[in-house]
Write an enzyme that holds these catalytic residues in place. Structure first.
Site, mmCIF file in Angstrom:
data_model
loop_
_atom_site.group_PDB
_atom_site.id
_atom_site.type_symbol
_atom_site.label_atom_id
_atom_site.label_comp_id
_atom_site.label_asym_id
_atom_site.label_seq_id
_atom_site.Cartn_x
_atom_site.Cartn_y
_atom_site.Cartn_z
ATOM 1 C CD GLU A 1 55.708 -57.344 -11.979
ATOM 2 O OE1 GLU A 1 54.889 -58.133 -11.482
ATOM 3 O OE2 GLU A 1 55.518 -56.117 -12.051
ATOM 4 C CE LYS B 1 55.203 -55.576 -18.560
ATOM 5 N NZ LYS B 1 55.620 -54.380 -17.845
ATOM 6 N NE ARG C 1 54.868 -45.325 -19.806
ATOM 7 C CZ ARG C 1 54.843 -46.547 -19.308
ATOM 8 N NH1 ARG C 1 55.269 -46.745 -18.065
ATOM 9 N NH2 ARG C 1 54.389 -47.572 -20.007
#
Length: 533
Positions: free
Chosen positions: A107, A336, A326
């Site tokens: 994204e 982020k 992850r």
């Protein structure tokens, strides 16, 4: 005859160094090799430097093919390398040669980090292994979070990683397609427009209870959906999928699949005001792109069932989905949101601060793409918790850099010494302080000297003596150099040999007894960032 032999050896050393460094030999590296092969050459180091300067110029004139031909004739052992067995990733379930399609689905709302790189290498590896295709697909259907700068940044990071894709597309280009499928679900009675306030809707989902909007007819829902695209305000209505409000998998409790967003999109502007949520867009795009294998972190695992449900309702095939833990880097966030907090508070300088785990930060620090690719093969697609220590990352990077990195001397906090009949040199201040009158020490790879006092020393001998302290040194033509240590934020100031001044920004070298460093900027002083020891 002896002089001719020395001249020839120096030339061969120069060609070897040029071959390893894209046709550009380094005088400093050749000098070190020459002195290492024959310490007696130090007797006339001025003449030796003249030979080296000529040899480097001559070597750099050769093409890579000419260098290889010459070296295979003069020094065939140069090409003998020990094979390093690398771990390979396991076979993909249901994979067919030539038919595998994987995708990179970032994204554009921030910079890529180490977890993205490992995931991308997984997808790249399998597309290549099965002679398949790799798609770069921007998941850009959240206008409030996305920015044009991240589209370009992501492509730049992929270019740096060396990952080549066969096709590039953006989900935001398919909004009309999403509208078409949304209306299809409404027509079939599998979706409805909900006008409940967000808090009420959230509570009903938590309690597993239906809202009255669920009873709307398909006709009513279709009219409301069209109003969403024209006049209804943001937050006043959403399109929800009609699934199972009692499901133990809470993502199946009538999830929202489209909502009103009045903010302008970075690419589409204000052309659209109803946007798909992640699961709806992702499910449709994977099917449309013909993706056969979805490889992603297990934070999405609960959503796999939802996405498969969406595809089933639309009559689409579902891909093989493989989940793994992850990837995190110990001691620094990859989120982020957390990184932005650090930037806003001034604790880090930006997204490329060398203490972070973003790809821009790792690149600036001197971590090479091959390290991240090898890391992917080491950690593999495991379901267990995967947190990489910086030491582990540095170890891989060191193994990759060691065979080819140019070596240079660096003297921190330099102290000037005069060697009678030999010239001016600089050694580390700490070493100078510890010297005792009459003590003999060795200028590494040069000669032995005796400390007289007050910055003066005298030549002792060439021969290497046991139990003699060896010191880093630079000569009077050295240049000012600063090395930033990311972990402490401190800068080591000193002098490095003059050849460092000829290096380019981005070159990674090894300062002996200091570590690997990347050239951050040229000029006075030369500025470097310490990668690791």
């Amino acid at each position: 005859m002896v002089a001719k032999k020395i001249e020839n050896n120096v030339f061969i050393f120069a060609v070897e160094n040029a071959f390893l460094h894209k046709g550009k030999a380094s005088e400093g590296a050749v000098l070190g090799k020459a002195l290492s092969s024959d310490p007696s050459l130090k007797d006339d180091i001025v003449k030796l430097r003249t030979h080296i300067s000529k040899a480097v110029k001559d070597a750099n004139k050769l093409s890579i093919d000419e260098m290889e031909t010459l070296l295979r004739k003069e020094n065939p052992d140069f090409f003998e390398k020990k094979e390093i067995a690398e771990r390979e990733l396991p076979e993909l379930p249901g994979a067919e040669m030539g038919k595998v399609v994987t995708r990179l689905a970032p994204e554009p709302n921030g910079y890529l980090h180490i977890g993205h790189a490992v995931s991308f290498f997984f997808n790249h590896y399998y597309a290549k292994k099965y002679s398949g295709k790799l798609i770069l697909r921007f998941e850009d259907t959240n206008p409030e979070k996305e920015s044009t700068e991240y589209y370009d940044a992501i492509k730049e990071d992929l270019a740096w990683l060396g990952i080549k894709y066969d096709k590039i597309k953006r989900n935001s280009d398919d909004i009309e397609l999403f509208y078409k499928h949304a209306e299809s679900l409404i027509d079939s009675g599998n979706a409805y427009v909900c006008r409940c306030p967000v808090e009420k809707s959230r509570k009903l989902r938590y309690d597993g209870e239906e809202c009255l909007c669920r009873k709307n007819s398909s006709k009513e829902n279709l009219e409301l959906f069209r109003e969403m695209k024209k006049t209804l305000k943001q937050g006043s209505a959403t399109l929800r999928l009609k699934l199972d409000m009692k499901s133990k998998n809470t993502t199946l409790r009538d999830p929202t699949i489209m909502r009103i967003v009045e903010a302008a999109h970075p690419l589409q502007g204000t052309k659209y005001r109803v946007w798909p949520l992640y699961d709806f867009a992702n499910a449709i795009e994977d099917a449309k792109c013909g993706v056969t294998h979805v490889l992603r972190s297990n934070e999405f695992q609960q959503r796999d069932e939802l996405q498969n449900n969406i595809r089933e309702l639309l009559g689409m095939d579902s891909p093989h989905i493989i989940s793994y833990s992850r990837i995190n880097l110990e001691g620094t966030p990859t989120s982020k949101r957390e990184i932005q907090k650090l930037i806003d508070s001034g604790k880090v300088s930006g997204w490329d601060d060398p203490r972070l785990a973003t790809l821009q930060a790792l690149r600036r620090r001197g971590i090479v793409p091959e390290t991240l690719e090898r890391l992917a093969k080491e950690v593999r697609m495991t379901s267990g918790s995967t947190t990489i220590s910086m030491d582990a990352l540095n170890t891989i990077n060191r193994k990759i850099l060691s065979p080819t990195a140019k070596h240079y001397f660096f003297v921190p906090s330099p102290e000037k010494i005069e060697v009678k009949s030999k010239g001016t040199f600089y050694i580390p201040k700490e070493d100078a302080k510890s010297m005792k009158k009459g003590e003999i020490f060795r200028l590494k790879d040069l000669f032995n000297v005796k400390f007289i006092g007050k910055g003066e020393v005298e030549f002792d001998s060439d021969k290497v003596k046991s139990n003699t302290k060896k010191l880093q040194w630079v000569s009077s033509d050295s240049i000012e150099t600063e090395i930033l240590v990311p972990e402490t934020g401190k800068t080591i100031k000193g002098l490095s040999q003059k050849e460092v001044g000829k290096l380019k920004v981005g070159e990674i070298i090894q300062f002996e007894r200091v570590g690997f460093a990347i050239i951050e900027s040229t000029g006075k002083p030369i500025k470097c960032i310490l990668s690791h020891e």
